[in-house]
Design a protein around this motif. Structure first.
Motif, PDB file in Angstrom:
ATOM      1  N   ASN A   1      29.664 -25.893 -45.561  1.00  0.00           N
ATOM      2  CA  ASN A   1      29.919 -24.569 -46.117  1.00  0.00           C
ATOM      3  C   ASN A   1      30.606 -24.670 -47.475  1.00  0.00           C
ATOM      4  O   ASN A   1      30.312 -23.900 -48.384  1.00  0.00           O
TER       5      ASN A   1
ATOM      6  N   ARG B   1      27.942 -25.697 -49.909  1.00  0.00           N
ATOM      7  CA  ARG B   1      27.078 -24.538 -50.163  1.00  0.00           C
ATOM      8  C   ARG B   1      27.707 -23.598 -51.178  1.00  0.00           C
ATOM      9  O   ARG B   1      27.040 -23.087 -52.083  1.00  0.00           O
TER      10      ARG B   1
ATOM     11  N   ASN C   1      20.185 -26.392 -51.441  1.00  0.00           N
ATOM     12  CA  ASN C   1      20.565 -25.915 -50.103  1.00  0.00           C
ATOM     13  C   ASN C   1      19.662 -26.494 -49.021  1.00  0.00           C
ATOM     14  O   ASN C   1      20.117 -26.759 -47.904  1.00  0.00           O
TER      15      ASN C   1
END
Length: 148
Positions: free
Chosen positions: A104, A107, A124
């Motif tokens: 996360n 990302r 991604n």
């Protein structure tokens, strides 16, 4: 020169990565595009970080202080430890939380620094594939480890 005498300036025409998102009308309210994913991701980072600190410090305390250090660790010790459901759940929780927490974060970095939508998409995709591979192999190792 007053505002009524100001020349009409044409809007900037360009691709999305050439200019900031707020250039057209900076005071216009932004509409959420699809739910509360970013808010939930933000909350997940806070709670998973706290859980990881507790799990990691607990693991280090048990392994280094209560179990007399790391000098006794070998494949038989790991097999005996991972043969118990408590340690499997503990290590799986650390693995999954650490991978999801780190993924996360990466990302978010990809979203902040990639300029083109296609670059963001492919980065991604690579991130998701690497996370799936790491979690899958780690889970397989924890659940099926055998020292024989």
């Amino acid at each position: 020169m007053t505002t009524s005498q100001a020349p009409n300036i044409a809007k900037t025409v360009g691709t999305a990565h050439d200019r900031p998102a707020s250039l057209d009308n900076p005071r216009s309210p932004r509409r959420p595009k699809g739910g509360n994913f970013e808010k939930n991701a933000w909350l997940f980072m806070r709670f998973s970080g706290l859980a990881l600190i507790i799990l990691t410090l607990g693991h280090m305390t048990i392994m280094l202080t209560l179990d007399n250090g790391v000098h006794r660790i070998d494949s038989a010790f790991v097999a005996q430890r991972w043969g118990q459901p408590f340690w499997q759940v503990w290590d799986l929780t650390m693995l999954w939380l650490a991978q999801l927490h780190g993924g996360n974060g990466v990302r978010t970095v990809i979203a902040d620094y990639s300029r083109k939508d296609s670059t963001r998409f492919w980065l991604n995709v690579v991130l998701a594939l690497s996370m799936i591979l790491t979690v899958g192999l780690g889970t397989y190792a924890i659940l099926t480890f055998n020292s024989n």
